[in-house]
Design a protein around this motif. Structure first.
Motif, PDB file in Angstrom:
ATOM      1  N   MET A 248     -89.186  59.328 -55.828  1.00 36.91           N
ATOM      2  CA  MET A 248     -90.030  60.235 -55.057  1.00 36.91           C
ATOM      3  C   MET A 248     -91.196  60.788 -55.873  1.00 36.91           C
ATOM      4  N   GLY A 249     -91.081  60.753 -57.176  1.00 39.12           N
ATOM      5  CA  GLY A 249     -92.209  61.121 -58.024  1.00 39.12           C
ATOM      6  C   GLY A 249     -92.615  62.577 -57.980  1.00 39.12           C
ATOM      7  N   GLY A 250     -91.710  63.480 -57.625  1.00 35.79           N
ATOM      8  CA  GLY A 250     -92.036  64.890 -57.586  1.00 35.79           C
ATOM      9  C   GLY A 250     -92.614  65.372 -56.270  1.00 35.79           C
ATOM     10  N   TYR A 251     -92.752  64.488 -55.283  1.00 37.92           N
ATOM     11  CA  TYR A 251     -93.293  64.852 -53.977  1.00 37.92           C
ATOM     12  C   TYR A 251     -92.172  64.800 -52.942  1.00 37.92           C
TER      13      TYR A 251
ATOM     14  N   ASN B  19     -90.500  62.429 -48.839  1.00 34.11           N
ATOM     15  CA  ASN B  19     -89.282  62.486 -48.035  1.00 34.11           C
ATOM     16  C   ASN B  19     -88.571  63.828 -48.193  1.00 34.11           C
ATOM     17  N   LYS B  20     -87.701  64.097 -47.234  1.00 35.02           N
ATOM     18  CA  LYS B  20     -86.760  65.216 -47.327  1.00 35.02           C
ATOM     19  C   LYS B  20     -85.368  64.605 -47.318  1.00 35.02           C
ATOM     20  N   MET B  21     -84.787  64.472 -48.503  1.00 34.35           N
ATOM     21  CA  MET B  21     -83.557  63.714 -48.685  1.00 34.35           C
ATOM     22  C   MET B  21     -82.371  64.643 -48.928  1.00 34.35           C
ATOM     23  N   ILE B  22     -81.208  64.198 -48.437  1.00 34.01           N
ATOM     24  CA  ILE B  22     -79.928  64.841 -48.739  1.00 34.01           C
ATOM     25  C   ILE B  22     -79.129  63.878 -49.614  1.00 34.01           C
ATOM     26  N   VAL B  23     -78.708  64.351 -50.769  1.00 25.37           N
ATOM     27  CA  VAL B  23     -77.989  63.522 -51.737  1.00 25.37           C
ATOM     28  C   VAL B  23     -76.649  64.177 -52.025  1.00 25.37           C
TER      29      VAL B  23
ATOM     30  N   LEU C 270     -83.334  75.206 -44.792  1.00 25.77           N
ATOM     31  CA  LEU C 270     -83.807  73.821 -44.742  1.00 25.77           C
ATOM     32  C   LEU C 270     -82.821  72.921 -43.996  1.00 25.77           C
ATOM     33  N   LEU C 271     -81.526  73.132 -44.224  1.00 28.66           N
ATOM     34  CA  LEU C 271     -80.528  72.303 -43.557  1.00 28.66           C
ATOM     35  C   LEU C 271     -80.463  72.598 -42.065  1.00 28.66           C
ATOM     36  N   ARG C 272     -80.678  73.854 -41.685  1.00 28.04           N
ATOM     37  CA  ARG C 272     -80.606  74.216 -40.271  1.00 28.04           C
ATOM     38  C   ARG C 272     -81.692  73.509 -39.449  1.00 28.04           C
ATOM     39  N   GLU C 273     -82.776  73.105 -40.108  1.00 30.79           N
ATOM     40  CA  GLU C 273     -83.828  72.388 -39.389  1.00 30.79           C
ATOM     41  C   GLU C 273     -83.356  71.032 -38.876  1.00 30.79           C
ATOM     42  N   LYS C 274     -82.353  70.453 -39.556  1.00 30.32           N
ATOM     43  CA  LYS C 274     -81.751  69.180 -39.140  1.00 30.32           C
ATOM     44  C   LYS C 274     -82.801  68.084 -38.951  1.00 30.32           C
ATOM     45  N   ASN C 275     -83.713  68.014 -39.916  1.00 31.11           N
ATOM     46  CA  ASN C 275     -84.769  66.999 -39.854  1.00 31.11           C
ATOM     47  C   ASN C 275     -84.897  66.231 -41.161  1.00 31.11           C
TER      48      ASN C 275
END
Length: 484
Positions: free
Chosen positions: A212-215, A192-196, A356-361
């Motif tokens: 996520m286990g490092g992935y 995943n690509k998560m925002i926390v 990364l944030l500008r990708e908005k995905n």
């Protein structure tokens, strides 16, 4: 892979481990010759290195740990039991051993299990108690006199239980079952690509990293000068887990959304001022040394021998001072260069995170902070891709109700749910299973939903229609002139 072959199952120096005694936990680093104080006991973890996690140790004299030998408990004393406890009077005279006698037994090095057996044998009312009361008595005495500690591996469940019991204010009273609901509703998994965004001492961030286990990649949004990861370090993650962990300040979110974010807008660190101060201090020192040299040159040649020797000593001292100041100046310049290098690395990482944030995905959003959730969620949802989950935690219900209303008005989300989990612990024992007398008053509230593509034109029309319904007739005429 079998459980026995997984790396890290043995206690190693430098690891983070969790000490467990009954229902009390404490996370500590495993270091040699470091004194640990836990539950009124002090000891060293040297002898625990190399043993398997989950081993129970007994504290011996000198603070050393020894693996506890599993001994079958004799039930000869507990076979004789009374039918009820009505005739037992707690007058403090049933125990023959005094406090001094018990202290003498401890000084002789007698183990806690033997002391408990001595207390049972010298109790005049033990055989009259019921079987349940005898078990309760033995358990109470073992807790007091047996110095037994279990070392376990840190995990989300253990650390969340530890923080909630010891320091709930640091994690905003986030209960462990509520944290489990957050991980499930947020669909946290590898890749995943998560925002926390959290202010829970890094506990939520550590839970996401473990799941996520490092992935995948994680972007941590933080308020203030830098992120707080005290609880994250207690997980003992390997270094590769932090390769894809990024951080971004909340103060720069608005400029990033508006397109005004650039390297020039980053705050200037105090290292620049330190460099200027260092240069000015160096010039002052040079002036002082030049003043001293001129004073030495102005001394008369016809002075007495005693004065010449005194002057020679002062010159030697001044030379030592000059050398010391030069070395100190070099060290300060090296420190300034190191700070500048760290500042450049920080700027580089911020630029990468902004990209990364500008990708908005992003694949999901987790919010668990002490701040009001509405402005946070409305701004951070801009970076989340459509058809992705988001979860917001708050200790109180009212802020989430306001957030729920704002999201309904804004649109772009579906399946909005405001929930609260209810938890009650049970004692499960033969013939005496029942709910425990004490229970948690509340574990906070969760607002969850799924993002969808936001139709701005439709949302504007819906907001105008809502305004027509709410405004009086005098203002409706003005609204009717506006067209979607």
């Amino acid at each position: 892979m079998e459980a026995g072959t997984r790396p890290g199952l043995r206690i190693c120096e430098g690891d983070y481990a969790v000490l467990k005694r009954d229902d009390v936990f404490k996370a500590v680093p495993v270091l040699r010759r470091r004194k640990i104080i836990f539950e009124k006991q002090w000891f060293y973890l040297d002898n625990a290195i190399g043993h398997v996690y989950g081993t129970t140790f007994e504290v011996t004299s000198g603070g050393n740990l020894q693996p506890k030998q599993e001994i079958e408990e004799t039930t000869t004393e507990t076979k004789e039991a009374g039918t009820d406890n009505r005739n037992i009077v707690d007058d403090g005279k049933s125990q023959k051993l005094t406090h001094d006698d018990i202290k003498a037994l401890k000084d002789k090095g007698i183990k806690g299990q033997e002391i408990v057996q001595q207390l049972i044998e010298n109790s005049t009312t033990f055989r009259d108690k019921t079987e349940f009361a005898q078990d309760k008595y033995i358990k109470k005495k073992k807790k007091k006199y047996e110095a037994v500690i279990t070392i376990v591996r840190p995990s989300t469940r253990i650390l969340s239980t530890m923080y909630y019991a010891r320091e709930p204010g640091k994690i905003n009273h986030l209960r462990y079952d509520t944290l489990a609901q957050m991980l499930t509703l947020g669909n946290i998994h590898a890749g995943n690509k998560m925002i926390v965004m959290e202010t829970c001492a890094g506990l939520v961030l550590g839970a996401v990293m473990e799941r996520m286990g490092g992935y995948g990649s994680i972007i941590q949004m933080y308020p203030g000068g830098g992120p707080v990861r005290a609880a994250t370090s207690c997980f003992g993650f390997p270094k590769p887990f932090f390769n894809n962990l990024h951080e971004f300040p909340l103060s720069k979110v608005d400029s990033l959304l508006s397109g005004r974010f650039s390297t020039e807008t980053l705050p200037s660190e105090p290292e620049d001022n330190a460099l200027v101060e260092e240069e000015s201090n160096g010039s002052i020192e040079e002036k002082q040394t030049s003043m001293q040299e001129t004073e030495e040159e102005s001394t008369p040649e016809t002075a007495m021998e005693s004065n010449q020797t005194g002057e020679q000593e002062t010159m030697d001292i001044n030379a030592e001072d000059i050398a010391f100041k030069e070395n100190q100046g070099k060290e300060n310049k090296e420190n300034v260069r190191e700070k500048q290098r760290k500042q450049q690395e920080r700027r580089k990482k911020l630029i990468e995170t902004a990209a990364l944030l500008r990708e908005k995905n992003a694949d999901g959003l987790i919010v668990a902070s002490k701040f009001h959730p509405t402005p946070l969620l409305l701004s951070l949802l801009e970076f989340v891709a459509p058809s992705r989950p988001f979860v917001v935690y708050c200790q109180y219900k009212e802020p989430l109700l306001e957030c729920y209303t704002k999201l309904r008005e804004r649109g772009g989300v579906i399946n909005l749910k405001l929930s609260e989990t209810w938890l009650r612990s049970y004692q499960v024992l033969p013939d005496r299973s029942h709910p425990k007398l004490t229970m948690s008053g509340g574990g906070g509230y969760l607002l969850s939903g799924i993002t969808v593509v936001l139709d701005k034109g439709k949302s504007d029309c819906s907001s105008l229609e809502a305004l027509k319904m709410e405004e009086p007739s005098s203002k409706k005429r003005k609204v009717q002139d506006l067209h979607c």
